[in-house]
Design an enzyme around this catalytic site. Sequence first.
Site, PDB file in Angstrom:
ATOM      1  N   GLU A 162      -9.439   0.843   2.018  1.00  0.00           N
ATOM      2  CA  GLU A 162      -8.533   0.872   0.869  1.00  0.00           C
ATOM      3  C   GLU A 162      -9.296   1.451  -0.324  1.00  0.00           C
ATOM      4  OE1 GLU A 162      -5.820  -2.546   0.171  1.00  0.00           O
ATOM      5  OE2 GLU A 162      -6.775  -2.645  -1.794  1.00  0.00           O
TER       6      GLU A 162
ATOM      7  N   ARG B  57       2.195   0.330  -8.125  1.00  0.00           N
ATOM      8  CA  ARG B  57       1.235   1.242  -7.469  1.00  0.00           C
ATOM      9  C   ARG B  57       0.225   1.765  -8.475  1.00  0.00           C
ATOM     10  NH1 ARG B  57       1.396   0.026  -2.203  1.00  0.00           N
ATOM     11  NH2 ARG B  57       3.522   0.158  -1.399  1.00  0.00           N
TER      12      ARG B  57
ATOM     13  N   TYR C 184      -3.043 -14.498   2.603  1.00  0.00           N
ATOM     14  CA  TYR C 184      -2.621 -13.416   1.692  1.00  0.00           C
ATOM     15  C   TYR C 184      -1.147 -13.609   1.291  1.00  0.00           C
ATOM     16  CZ  TYR C 184      -0.938  -8.923   0.036  1.00  0.00           C
ATOM     17  OH  TYR C 184      -0.324  -7.946  -0.706  1.00  0.00           O
TER      18      TYR C 184
ATOM     19  N   ARG D 234       1.630 -15.822  -6.790  1.00  0.00           N
ATOM     20  CA  ARG D 234       1.626 -14.777  -7.824  1.00  0.00           C
ATOM     21  C   ARG D 234       3.054 -14.412  -8.216  1.00  0.00           C
ATOM     22  NH1 ARG D 234      -1.039  -8.969  -6.444  1.00  0.00           N
ATOM     23  NH2 ARG D 234       0.357  -9.240  -4.665  1.00  0.00           N
TER      24      ARG D 234
ATOM     25  N   TYR E 101       8.964  -4.596  -0.468  1.00  0.00           N
ATOM     26  CA  TYR E 101       8.627  -4.652   0.972  1.00  0.00           C
ATOM     27  C   TYR E 101       9.594  -5.588   1.697  1.00  0.00           C
ATOM     28  CZ  TYR E 101       3.838  -2.560   0.787  1.00  0.00           C
ATOM     29  OH  TYR E 101       2.750  -1.737   0.668  1.00  0.00           O
TER      30      TYR E 101
HETATM   31  C1  3EB Z   1      -0.444  -2.204   0.268  1.00  0.00           C
HETATM   32  O1  3EB Z   1      -0.265  -1.113  -0.245  1.00  0.00           O
HETATM   33  C2  3EB Z   1      -1.844  -2.536   0.692  1.00  0.00           C
HETATM   34  O2  3EB Z   1      -1.000  -7.543  -3.072  1.00  0.00           O
HETATM   35  O3  3EB Z   1      -1.728  -6.849  -4.996  1.00  0.00           O
HETATM   36  C3  3EB Z   1      -2.993  -3.097  -2.018  1.00  0.00           C
HETATM   37  C4  3EB Z   1      -3.145  -3.337  -3.391  1.00  0.00           C
HETATM   38  C5  3EB Z   1      -2.394  -4.050  -1.227  1.00  0.00           C
HETATM   39  C6  3EB Z   1      -2.686  -4.528  -3.959  1.00  0.00           C
HETATM   40  C7  3EB Z   1      -1.578  -6.714  -3.778  1.00  0.00           C
HETATM   41  C8  3EB Z   1      -1.947  -5.245  -1.807  1.00  0.00           C
HETATM   42  C9  3EB Z   1      -2.082  -5.462  -3.162  1.00  0.00           C
HETATM   43  O4  3EB Z   1       0.482  -3.007   0.474  1.00  0.00           O
HETATM   44  C10 3EB Z   1      -2.281  -3.863   0.251  1.00  0.00           C
END
Ligand code: 3EB
Length: 342
Positions: free
Chosen positions: A330, A224, A151, A158, A211
Site C-alpha cells: 500500500e 481517497r 480492522y 471510527r 463499499y
Molecule cells: C482500501 O483502499 C485499502 O480504513 O482508513 C486504505 C487506506 C485502506 C485507508 C482506512 C483503508 C483505509 O480500501 C485499505
Amino acid sequence: MFSTLPGVEVRQGLPFHIAYLKGVHCADVLAAEGVLAVIGFGNSFPASEDDRRLWGVGLSSLENDDIFEVWYSDTSVRCGCVADIAYTCNDEALLAQIGVDEDRGNGLDSTTYRVYRDLLAMTRAQGYPYILRAWNYFSNIHLEHDGLERYKAFCRGRYRALTEALSDFPVQLPAASVIGTQTSGLLVYCLAAKQPGKQVENPRQISAYTYPQQYGPRSPSFSRSVLKSWTAQGQHLYISGTASIVGHRTRHLQDPVAQLRETLVNLTALLKAANQHTPAYPFRLALLKVYVRRRRDADVLRDFLSKQQVFAVPVVFLQGDICRSELLVEVEGLAVSAAAVS
Ligand code: 3EB
C-alpha cells in the site's frame, strides 16, 4: 535539511513541509529550528521522550536504519497536551497524537470510538476543527474478536464517532491510512486545520465509504485524498493509503509487483482528478510511504518503484499489515502545488 523537497517554489505558501531523515539522533532533530513534529519509525526508536512533538510508530523500517519523518514550520510552534492527547501546532495547522491501551472488555470499536470522539473534540477546542488526514496503527489487524475482524471493528468505531461529529459526513472525511503493527495499543495521529479541505475521490475506485457490506458492517470512513488550499494559496494533496483495488475489488492476488503497478495507476488517476481542481498549478508528488506486508517482497518492490520516473521522490519503505489480508503493498503520499508567485 530541506534538500529532499523537489524545489524551492513548492514551499511557497505552505504552513509546513516534511522531510525524511535517517542516521540522525532524534534529540538533534528536535533541537533544530522550526520543528513542528518528529515521527520515528523503526525498532530502536526510543518510545518515551519528554517532548510532545515526538512520537514513534511501531513499524519496522525497511531502510536498514531508523527513519524520522520531520515536519518543519516556517512560523512559531506551540505544543501541549489535553488529557491523553498531545498536540503541536503553528498558526494554521495542528498535529494531534494519542496512543491508548485497548479496552479489555469492549473491543477495538469502543476504543476507536472514544479516541476519535476525543480527538475531534480536542481539535475543535483548539480552533482547528477540520481533520484533513489521519494515521491509524494497531496490532493483529486481521484477528477476529467476537466474530468480527479487528480492522472491521476499528471501522465501526471510527464510523460512529465521525457520523456523530461531522454534520456533512461523508464530505468532510479525512484522508487516512490504517496499518497493522506488531506493538500493542491503538495509535492515532492527525493533521487538522482551521478551514476545511476538499475531498477528492479516485475515479478508478468506488469511494471506500460506499463499499458493500462484505468489507464490514460499517464502511471505512475516509476520503481517497484531501486537497487543502492554505491561506497563502499553496496547496497540499493528502493521499490516503492506496492499494491494488479497482472498483471495490482487490486485483492481482499473490503478485506484489502487479499490485504495486496497479497502485501506481490508481495514484496517477487520483492526481489527475485533483489537478482538475487546480489546472494552473498541477500537483507534484513530494513524498511517498510504502507499506509492505512481507519483508521478502521489499527488494523487488523497491526495484520496481525506482524505475518509475514519475514516482522518483523521497520514499520510505515500512513493514506493516494492510487492511485486506490479500493486499501485499500500500502506498500513501503527499503532493504539493505551488502557489501563485506574486
Ligand atoms: C482500501 O483502499 C485499502 O480504513 O482508513 C486504505 C487506506 C485502506 C485507508 C482506512 C483503508 C483505509 O480500501 C485499505
